[in-house]
Design a protein around this motif. Structure first.
Motif, short mmCIF file in Angstrom:
data_model
loop_
_atom_site.label_atom_id
_atom_site.label_comp_id
_atom_site.label_asym_id
_atom_site.label_seq_id
_atom_site.Cartn_x
_atom_site.Cartn_y
_atom_site.Cartn_z
N ARG A 1 22.33 10.69 7.76
CA ARG A 1 20.89 10.93 7.56
C ARG A 1 20.07 9.67 7.87
NH1 ARG A 1 22.99 13.69 3.09
NH2 ARG A 1 22.42 12.03 1.64
N ALA A 2 20.60 8.52 7.50
CA ALA A 2 19.91 7.26 7.81
C ALA A 2 19.84 7.07 9.32
CB ALA A 2 20.64 6.08 7.16
N VAL B 1 20.81 3.33 -7.99
CA VAL B 1 19.92 3.36 -6.82
C VAL B 1 20.63 4.02 -5.64
CG1 VAL B 1 18.69 1.93 -5.12
CG2 VAL B 1 18.55 1.37 -7.55
N LEU B 2 21.90 3.67 -5.44
CA LEU B 2 22.68 4.29 -4.36
C LEU B 2 22.84 5.79 -4.59
CD1 LEU B 2 25.46 1.57 -3.98
CD2 LEU B 2 23.69 2.11 -2.29
N GLU B 3 23.04 6.15 -5.85
CA GLU B 3 23.21 7.57 -6.19
C GLU B 3 21.90 8.35 -5.97
OE1 GLU B 3 25.32 10.10 -9.72
OE2 GLU B 3 24.09 8.38 -10.31
N ARG B 4 20.78 7.79 -6.39
CA ARG B 4 19.49 8.47 -6.19
C ARG B 4 19.16 8.66 -4.71
NH1 ARG B 4 16.23 5.25 -10.79
NH2 ARG B 4 16.92 6.51 -12.54
N ALA B 5 19.64 7.72 -3.90
CA ALA B 5 19.43 7.82 -2.46
C ALA B 5 20.39 8.80 -1.81
CB ALA B 5 19.58 6.44 -1.82
N GLY B 6 21.38 9.25 -2.58
CA GLY B 6 22.35 10.19 -2.04
C GLY B 6 23.46 9.52 -1.25
N LEU B 7 23.56 8.20 -1.34
CA LEU B 7 24.60 7.48 -0.60
C LEU B 7 25.95 7.54 -1.29
CD1 LEU B 7 22.39 4.45 0.38
CD2 LEU B 7 23.49 6.03 1.99
N MET C 1 0.85 -1.18 0.00
CA MET C 1 0.00 0.00 0.00
C MET C 1 0.90 1.25 0.00
SD MET C 1 -2.98 1.07 2.61
CE MET C 1 -2.26 2.13 3.83
N VAL C 2 0.59 2.18 -0.85
CA VAL C 2 1.33 3.43 -0.92
C VAL C 2 0.43 4.53 -0.38
CG1 VAL C 2 2.43 5.10 -2.45
CG2 VAL C 2 2.65 2.65 -2.90
N VAL C 3 0.98 5.33 0.52
CA VAL C 3 0.22 6.40 1.13
C VAL C 3 0.65 7.71 0.50
CG1 VAL C 3 -0.30 7.57 3.30
CG2 VAL C 3 0.10 5.10 3.29
N ASP C 4 -0.33 8.51 0.06
CA ASP C 4 -0.03 9.82 -0.51
C ASP C 4 0.13 10.84 0.62
OD1 ASP C 4 -0.14 8.96 -3.13
OD2 ASP C 4 -2.29 9.31 -3.30
N ALA D 1 11.11 15.09 2.23
CA ALA D 1 11.98 14.49 3.24
C ALA D 1 11.61 13.02 3.46
CB ALA D 1 11.89 15.27 4.55
N ASP D 2 10.31 12.72 3.50
CA ASP D 2 9.87 11.33 3.66
C ASP D 2 10.29 10.49 2.45
OD1 ASP D 2 8.59 11.58 6.17
OD2 ASP D 2 6.80 12.40 5.20
N ARG D 3 10.14 11.06 1.26
CA ARG D 3 10.54 10.32 0.05
C ARG D 3 12.05 10.08 0.02
NH1 ARG D 3 6.14 13.27 -1.86
NH2 ARG D 3 7.38 15.04 -2.52
N ALA D 4 12.82 11.04 0.52
CA ALA D 4 14.27 10.87 0.57
C ALA D 4 14.64 9.73 1.53
CB ALA D 4 14.95 12.17 1.00
N VAL D 5 13.97 9.66 2.66
CA VAL D 5 14.22 8.57 3.61
C VAL D 5 13.81 7.25 2.99
CG1 VAL D 5 13.50 7.59 5.84
CG2 VAL D 5 14.08 10.02 5.66
#
Length: 122
Positions: A86-87, A59-65, A1-4, A9-13
């Motif tokens: 941040r994590a 994927v790691l790059e998009r997460a900013g890792l 289930m995806v919650v809108d 900030a939530d999407r970044a986490v």
């Protein structure tokens, strides 16, 4: 289930924990923490195609890792130590919220126990 209704900030986490959920990506990140590596050198360490390794790095790059930098024909991957912080901050916030809930429940249970009449023993 995806919650809108989540903010950026939530999407970044979400991106951060999605990236860390995969063992191969965690291993790639550990290797990059030790030092800058090319995507091709990272790919050589795993039983997968170069394209698959490149997708993991993305994927790691998009997460900013990690960050990538092109030098000549190579793309060099470098870990971002602030991303790990941040994590940790996200996990600390979750822990704090849960500890507060447990403390409230404990307080309510103590109030309930203190408000009951003592059993009649005589």
């Amino acid at each position: 289930m995806v919650v809108d209704g989540f903010d950026e900030a939530d999407r970044a986490v979400d991106r951060l924990f999605h990236a860390l959920a995969d063992a191969t990506r965690r291993d790639m990140l550990r290797r990059c923490v030790r030092g800058e590596l090319s995507v091709s050198r990272l790919a050589a360490a795993y039983p997968m195609s170069f394209a698959a390794a490149q997708k993991h790095v993305t994927v790691l790059e998009r997460a900013g890792l990690v960050t990538k930098e092109r030098r000549g024909r190579e793309q060099l991957v470098r870990a971002d130590p602030d991303a790990v912080a941040r994590a940790r901050q996200a996990l600390d916030a979750l822990e704090s919220a849960w500890r507060a809930r447990v403390d409230r429940m404990t307080g309510l249970l103590c109030e309930e126990e203190g408000g009951q009449d003592a059993p009649d023993t005589g």
